[in-house]
Design a protein around this motif. Structure first.
Motif, PDB file in Angstrom:
ATOM      1  N   LEU A 163       6.804   1.410   0.294  1.00 24.19           N
ATOM      2  CA  LEU A 163       7.269   2.006   1.249  1.00 24.19           C
ATOM      3  C   LEU A 163       8.617   2.263   1.424  1.00 24.19           C
ATOM      4  O   LEU A 163       9.018   2.478   0.063  1.00 24.19           O
ATOM      5  N   PHE A 164       8.310   3.987   1.726  1.00 22.83           N
ATOM      6  CA  PHE A 164      10.137   4.132   1.581  1.00 22.83           C
ATOM      7  C   PHE A 164      11.511   3.595   1.758  1.00 22.83           C
ATOM      8  O   PHE A 164      11.744   4.069   0.573  1.00 22.83           O
ATOM      9  N   GLY A 165      11.378   2.805   2.297  1.00 16.68           N
ATOM     10  CA  GLY A 165      12.526   1.680   2.129  1.00 16.68           C
ATOM     11  C   GLY A 165      12.614   0.411   1.189  1.00 16.68           C
ATOM     12  O   GLY A 165      11.905   0.174   0.602  1.00 16.68           O
ATOM     13  N   PRO A 166      13.861  -0.434   1.449  1.00 16.57           N
ATOM     14  CA  PRO A 166      13.876  -0.731   0.313  1.00 16.57           C
ATOM     15  C   PRO A 166      13.823  -2.089   0.242  1.00 16.57           C
ATOM     16  O   PRO A 166      13.579  -3.797   0.785  1.00 16.57           O
ATOM     17  N   MET A 174      -7.860   0.637  -1.403  1.00 17.43           N
ATOM     18  CA  MET A 174      -8.119   1.568  -0.075  1.00 17.43           C
ATOM     19  C   MET A 174      -7.749   2.859  -0.994  1.00 17.43           C
ATOM     20  O   MET A 174      -7.905   4.083  -0.342  1.00 17.43           O
ATOM     21  N   PHE A 175      -6.973   2.908  -1.454  1.00 24.76           N
ATOM     22  CA  PHE A 175      -6.468   4.215  -2.167  1.00 24.76           C
ATOM     23  C   PHE A 175      -7.205   4.698  -3.682  1.00 24.76           C
ATOM     24  O   PHE A 175      -6.966   5.774  -3.884  1.00 24.76           O
ATOM     25  N   ALA A 212      11.079  -0.202  13.144  1.00 21.07           N
ATOM     26  CA  ALA A 212      11.088   1.074  11.354  1.00 21.07           C
ATOM     27  C   ALA A 212       9.924   0.791  10.222  1.00 21.07           C
ATOM     28  O   ALA A 212       9.878   1.692   9.361  1.00 21.07           O
ATOM     29  N   PHE A 213       9.490  -1.231  10.489  1.00 25.38           N
ATOM     30  CA  PHE A 213       9.195  -1.613   9.377  1.00 25.38           C
ATOM     31  C   PHE A 213       7.619  -0.706   9.881  1.00 25.38           C
ATOM     32  O   PHE A 213       7.319  -0.063   8.895  1.00 25.38           O
ATOM     33  N   ALA A 214       6.973  -0.965  10.835  1.00 22.99           N
ATOM     34  CA  ALA A 214       5.905  -0.461  11.523  1.00 22.99           C
ATOM     35  C   ALA A 214       6.185   1.406  10.976  1.00 22.99           C
ATOM     36  O   ALA A 214       5.069   1.956  10.450  1.00 22.99           O
ATOM     37  N   ALA A 215       6.920   2.728  11.359  1.00 21.04           N
ATOM     38  CA  ALA A 215       6.861   3.931  11.034  1.00 21.04           C
ATOM     39  C   ALA A 215       7.505   3.947   8.889  1.00 21.04           C
ATOM     40  O   ALA A 215       6.475   5.073   9.087  1.00 21.04           O
ATOM     41  N   PHE A 227       4.304   5.811   7.471  1.00 23.41           N
ATOM     42  CA  PHE A 227       4.564   7.500   5.887  1.00 23.41           C
ATOM     43  C   PHE A 227       3.928   7.108   4.933  1.00 23.41           C
ATOM     44  O   PHE A 227       3.588   7.711   3.831  1.00 23.41           O
ATOM     45  N   SER A 228       4.375   5.532   4.482  1.00 24.74           N
ATOM     46  CA  SER A 228       3.590   4.935   2.807  1.00 24.74           C
ATOM     47  C   SER A 228       2.436   5.598   2.899  1.00 24.74           C
ATOM     48  O   SER A 228       2.375   5.795   1.532  1.00 24.74           O
ATOM     49  N   VAL A 229       1.213   4.644   3.593  1.00 27.71           N
ATOM     50  CA  VAL A 229       0.176   4.905   3.753  1.00 27.71           C
ATOM     51  C   VAL A 229      -0.339   6.506   3.416  1.00 27.71           C
ATOM     52  O   VAL A 229      -0.498   7.038   2.788  1.00 27.71           O
ATOM     53  N   HIS A 230       0.168   7.023   4.234  1.00 34.29           N
ATOM     54  CA  HIS A 230      -0.192   8.493   4.211  1.00 34.29           C
ATOM     55  C   HIS A 230       0.271   9.030   2.990  1.00 34.29           C
ATOM     56  O   HIS A 230      -0.737  10.208   2.777  1.00 34.29           O
TER      57      HIS A 230
END
Length: 298
Positions: free
Chosen positions: A57-60, A108-109, A181-184, A188-191
């Protein structure tokens, strides 16, 4: 009167249950944060000697640690005591979560975000594997056990004490904000991961096109995608008419930087893929070349 009382009781039960869910979610986030801090310190600072955001994820946050911690808390009491049993429970459960996460993300990726295939022990001419399919390894599993004991025995009681200072309403409100915030972050991270996956897939398709078109040419080097692009670039300097404008444009695209992909690869130094091996090798070489160039300038 009875109907209204019954409705109030049911509403109160929903409130209590939602409060417990909110607390569980906050605990999940705290465990994920602790896992992220451990990853950054253990890999980013002690080994790479620099700060690297080690999470997907982008966040910590490293949700794998959060999931593992919640699963351990949900295990029967007899699996959490004494300490040696908690150590084994944490080692096994967290290893299973890490293995499952690696498998799901790869499906997935088409990218293996971490690869422990090199974790082996060489003894008297024999090679003993200390990993399972490169997804989990013995050292990390044992560290999971140590971390489990530390978190459950020392940190979890502090979290429970912290919750006692706040009303359930505030905890639910905090969980709602953090959940949004977690869902957002997940979206973004999956994208971003999908964007990287698409990019390496396009590089793979392009490399196959180059091999098909120029494999019979003596000057064409096909050992790696980097060599292919380099050999065509050199040939174009002396025989530009041999290549169409569209082909030269694609060569330029393939040789140009893709910052999102480079940033993603930096987060996962052992990133691998059976399908996109050459594409990842090209991206890693770009990163290495840029790092070497930076050292020369300094």
């Amino acid at each position: 009167m009875i109907e209204s009382l019954s409705g109030w009781v049911n509403s109160y039960r929903v409130f209590i249950h939602s409060a417990e869910v909110s607390k569980a979610f906050i605990v999940f986030l705290i465990f994920s944060l602790i896992g992220w801090i451990c990853e950054v310190c253990y890999v980013g600072i002690f080994f790479e000697h620099k700060f690297v955001n080690r999470g997907f994820l982008f966040g910590p946050l490293c949700p794998v640690y959060g999931i593992g911690g919640i699963l351990i808390l949900l295990t029967p009491e007899k699996l959490q005591n004494p300490v040696w049993r908690l150590f084994i429970t944490g080692t096994v459960l967290c290893s299973l979560v890490e293995y499952a996460a690696s498998f799901v993300l790869e499906q997935m990726f088409h990218l293996k975000l971490w690869d422990y295939s090199d974790r082996v022990l060489k003894c008297r001419g024999r090679t003993i594997k200390l990993n399972i399919n490169g997804r989990i390894c013995l050292r990390n599993s044992l560290l999971f056990g140590v971390m489990t004991v530390s978190v459950i025995k020392f940190i979890q009681p502090l979290i429970g004490r912290l919750f006692s200072y706040f009303d359930d309403v505030y905890l639910q409100f905090a969980a709602g904000i953090l959940g949004f915030a977690f869902a957002a972050d997940i979206m973004f991270s999956v994208h971003r991961a999908l964007d990287v996956s698409v990019y390496v897939a396009r590089l793979k398709d392009f490399s196959e096109t180059l091999k098909e078109r120029y494999r019979h040419e003596e000057w064409f080097q096909s050992n790696s995608l980097h060599e292919m692009l380099d050999s065509i670039g050199k040939r174009a300097l002396t025989d530009k008419e041999k290549f169409s404008a569209a082909m030269l444009e694609k060569i330029k695209w393939a040789q140009s930087r893709h910052e999102a992909s480079e940033a993603f690869v930096k987060r996962f130094p052992t990133l691998s893929s059976g399908i996109y091996k050459d594409s990842l090798a090209l991206i890693k070489k770009r990163i290495a070349d840029r790092f070497a160039e930076k050292l020369r300038k300094n």
